[in-house]
Structures are given as C-alpha cells and as structure tokens.
Design an enzyme around this catalytic site. Structure first.
Site, PDB file in Angstrom:
ATOM      1  N   TYR A 131      18.254  39.548  11.952  1.00 39.96           N
ATOM      2  CA  TYR A 131      18.838  40.138  13.157  1.00 39.96           C
ATOM      3  C   TYR A 131      18.926  39.153  14.320  1.00 39.96           C
ATOM      4  CZ  TYR A 131      18.643  44.573  10.707  1.00 39.96           C
ATOM      5  OH  TYR A 131      18.827  45.574   9.789  1.00 39.96           O
ATOM      6  N   LYS A 186       9.041  39.807   0.196  1.00 40.68           N
ATOM      7  CA  LYS A 186       9.649  39.361  -1.061  1.00 40.68           C
ATOM      8  C   LYS A 186       9.263  37.890  -1.218  1.00 40.68           C
ATOM      9  CE  LYS A 186      12.610  40.026  -4.520  1.00 40.68           C
ATOM     10  NZ  LYS A 186      12.451  40.998  -5.609  1.00 40.68           N
ATOM     11  N   ASP A 219      11.630  45.473  -3.219  1.00 40.89           N
ATOM     12  CA  ASP A 219      12.412  46.276  -4.172  1.00 40.89           C
ATOM     13  C   ASP A 219      11.545  47.348  -4.830  1.00 40.89           C
ATOM     14  OD1 ASP A 219      11.099  44.116  -5.243  1.00 40.89           O
ATOM     15  OD2 ASP A 219      12.671  43.541  -6.646  1.00 40.89           O
ATOM     16  N   ASP A 243      14.260  48.238   8.254  1.00 45.94           N
ATOM     17  CA  ASP A 243      15.442  49.045   8.561  1.00 45.94           C
ATOM     18  C   ASP A 243      15.856  49.853   7.333  1.00 45.94           C
ATOM     19  OD1 ASP A 243      17.653  50.019   9.854  1.00 45.94           O
ATOM     20  OD2 ASP A 243      18.737  48.121   9.932  1.00 45.94           O
ATOM     21  N   ASP A 247      15.402  54.138   6.619  1.00 47.52           N
ATOM     22  CA  ASP A 247      16.488  55.091   6.368  1.00 47.52           C
ATOM     23  C   ASP A 247      16.274  55.806   5.032  1.00 47.52           C
ATOM     24  OD1 ASP A 247      17.565  54.103   8.735  1.00 47.52           O
ATOM     25  OD2 ASP A 247      19.609  54.067   7.975  1.00 47.52           O
TER      26      ASP A 247
HETATM   27 MG    MG Z   1      19.383  51.571  10.670  1.00 47.22          MG
END
Ligand code: MG
Ligand code: NAI
Length: 352
Positions: A131, A186, A219, A243, A247
């Site tokens: 980001y 990861k 994962d 993020d 969700d």
């Molecule tokens: Mg989002």
C-alpha cells in the site's frame, strides 16, 4: 484513555460518498441517544467534494480533525482508473494521522448465515506493505512492478498493538485459555519482507509470556479461518494479507453490512464501516447502518467509554435477533427503521 462518563468529546463526522451519507448520520443518531456529552464536527472528504473543489481531502478537514477526540468515517468512492489530482482520502488520513493499526473485530451475529462461536480480532498493519503504492511500468509497458515495503519499526508496533489487545481481551475463549496471537505471513516464499515481519513479531512476543503465539502462512490462514474460525483470537498481519483476511472473515458473520473497523494510532481513532460507498444501493434508504453503528461503538471503546460501547453492541444484537434485518440479510427493514429500533432498544436497556 480510561473511561470517564463526565468527559465531553468532539467527534469528527465524515460521511463521504454514497451510502456513507446514509449510515454515518444513522450512527450519529445512535451516539446522540447515549448519555454522553458529544459535539459532532461535520467534515467533508471524498469524490463528491473532489468534483466540487478539486480536493478529495480539503485542508480544513485535515486540520480540524486533529482538534477532535476521534472520528467516524463513512466511505468514499474511488475511481478504478487514474484521475489527475485524486487520491483516496482515507489513505491520506491514515498516513497524516499515523493511524498505523487497523482493528477489525469479527463476532458471530444473530443473523441468517452467521457461523457460531466466532469472536476474533484482526490487527492489520495500516501504513506499508504494497500500500505504499510504488508502482511502475517497465519494458515499454509490458512489465508492471510494485514495491513492497516492510519495516521493523512498523512490524514491531503492530505486533505490540496485537499483543496489547490480546491481553486486554475478555472473551469466552480467554476465560478458559491464555489469549492466542496468530502471526500471519508468507516467509517461506518472501523470506526477506515477510521474514522481517515474522521476526519482529516473534521478538515482541517475548515481552508477553502470558500470551500464546503461533504462526500461520497466509494461504493456509484463509483456509483454516473458513474451516475453523472459532479457534482464532487475535490475528496480526501485514497490510495486504490483513485486508484480504478481514473481508473473508466478515463473510462468516453476516457480511459487509455488519463489519466495522477502527484505524488507530496511540492517541487517535478513526472508526469506519469496512464497506465502501455501495453505489448500487446509494440513495435508496436500504443501506444497513449496523456496520457504521458498530464502528461508533469501537470509537467509544477507544475513548475509554467501554460501558457505552457495550450498550450499543447489546442493542444491535437484540435488534438483529428480533429479525429487524435489511435486504442484505434477507429482510425488508430500511436504514432508518433499523436505526430507530437500535435506539429504542438502547433506551429500554439497563445501563450496566
Ligand atoms: Mg478492503
Ligand atoms: P462496497 O463495499 O461499496 O459494496 C460491495 C457490495 O456490498 C455491494 O453490492 C453493496 O451494495 C453491498 N454493501 C456494502 N455495504 C452495504 C451496507 N451497509 N448495506 C447493504 N449492502 C451493502 O464495495 P465496492 O462496490 O467494491 O466499492 C464501491 C466504492 O466504494 C468504490 O468506489 C470503492 O473504491 C469504495 N470503497 C471505499 C472504501 C472506504 O472508503 N474505506 C472501502 C471499500 C470500497
């Protein structure tokens, strides 16, 4: 910021675009129904104000918010293509106020489709990773490259936030066992960037001997989160993984209409629903206000108003359990009806 009912608060109210302009006023009504002294400070941000003024985050918003005790943000609409001069105001606010932690609670809800016994908190790093938005084209536009930045400083402070939150939690799970922090990475593939995140988190963990620690590759984290979400307590992750995981987790407990989050620094909280501006339903009066109302509860909690925050959550719980649901959950109640039912419930509940 310990609880003090005598306190008075200045809360910035930033509805933004689309359904932000419907759900934030709803949450404001709920805050106003509490026996707290709150001054609401309306501020602008987003696409609509950008179209009017050429700025998605007016200087007045960025400066006035600093004089407030906290903020409630709706959502802003961001175009998927590059628009000259436009950049997302929520990303700018996170940066300017150094809101380095994104706290996303995920709890079972009395609604159709919610899985039982879930009570976890995702602590997402909010300032770096992919980001940082350092993207470029190479090779005559045939190759796109993005830079991913992980620093020890940001990793350590998000880890500390996660462990502090784990110690402060009191849930059915923590009543039986020590709190659990799951570190997501990861590092088997990204051994330098995720390797640094992992090491920083494990170093911080040493300061919290009473907290159980585990690691989980991102994962398999998504897989296990969906298979056995009830085993998780506090989950800490770099920005992008956090993020995505949050969700996915929201989908386990009733969806985006119920999911709230708080962007936190060490002395300021900007709370917001997880959802966006939902242009497909904006202006119809059917947006579910619960995510924004629960965001308001997170804000109060951060201000030390634990009792008031708990009352909001209880009122929401009773309202949903009574079947007052919006179309997103198979019901017919509109934004205003749900809000009024929550307020009525608040007023009939005892204050403890
Ligand atoms: Mg989002
Ligand atoms: P979205 O969250 O706005 O909508 C996704 C789907 O969920 C839509 O079908 C919508 O109707 C539904 N939905 C979302 N919130 C709801 C609610 N409270 N009640 C009932 N249904 C609800 O995500 P989408 O469509 O990907 O993005 C729309 C816009 O929002 C984009 O411009 C995006 O950039 C922006 N966005 C802004 C965010 C922010 O300001 N923090 C976060 C996410 C998206």
């Amino acid at each position: 910021m310990e609880g003090n009912v005598q306190s008075s608060y200045r809360i910035a109210i930033i509805p933004g675009d689309g359904i932000g302009k419907e759900v934030v006023p709803a949450a404001q009504q709920v805050l106003a129904a509490l026996p707290l002294s709150i001054t609401f400070v309306p501020l602008q941000a987003g696409w609509e104000i950008f179209e009017q003024t050429g700025s998605a985050l007016p200087h007045s918003t960025a400066s006035v918010i600093r004089g407030c005790d906290g903020a409630l943000f709706g959502a802003t609409q961001s175009p998927s293509h590059l628009v000259e001069g436009y950049s997302s105001p929520i990303l700018a606010l996170r940066k300017q106020l150094d809101l380095y932690a994104n706290l996303r609670p995920v709890m079972s809800m009395p609604v159709p489709g919610s899985r039982p016994n879930i009570d976890l908190l995702i602590v997402r790093e909010n300032t770096e990773c992919l980001y940082v938005r350092q993207e470029r084209l190479e090779d005559d536009g045939k190759t796109a490259v993005a830079q991913r930045v992980i620093t020890r400083r940001a990793s350590e402070r998000i880890a500390r936030k996660a462990f502090d939150q784990a110690c402060a939690r009191s849930t059915a799970r923590t009543a039986q066992r020590p709190p659990l922090v799951t570190i997501v990475h990861k590092a088997n593939v990204l051994s330098i960037t995720d390797g640094l995140f992992r090491t920083a988190c494990l170093d911080v963990a040493r300061d919290f001997p009473d907290v159980q620690v585990e690691e989980q590759l991102v994962d398999s984290m998504v897989y296990r989160l969906i298979r056995e979400p009830e085993r998780y307590d506090v989950v800490v992750a770099p920005n992008l993984y956090g993020d995505i995981i949050s969700d996915a987790a929201a989908a386990l407990v009733g969806g985006l209409g119920l999911a709230s989050s708080a962007n936190a620094s060490d002395n300021f909280v900007l709370a917001e629903p997880v959802h966006g501006s939902a242009p497909d339903i904006a202006g119809k009066g059917i947006a579910n206000p619960v995510a924004a109302i629960l965001a308001a509860a997170q804000l109060l909690e951060a201000l030390g108003e634990t009792n008031a925050a708990g009352r909001i959550r209880q009122a929401v719980h009773h309202t949903l359990a009574a079947g007052v649901l919006g179309p997103d959950l198979g019901g017919t109640a509109g934004t205003q009806e749900i809000t009024e039912r929550v307020i009525t419930q608040l007023q009939t509940e005892k204050t403890d």
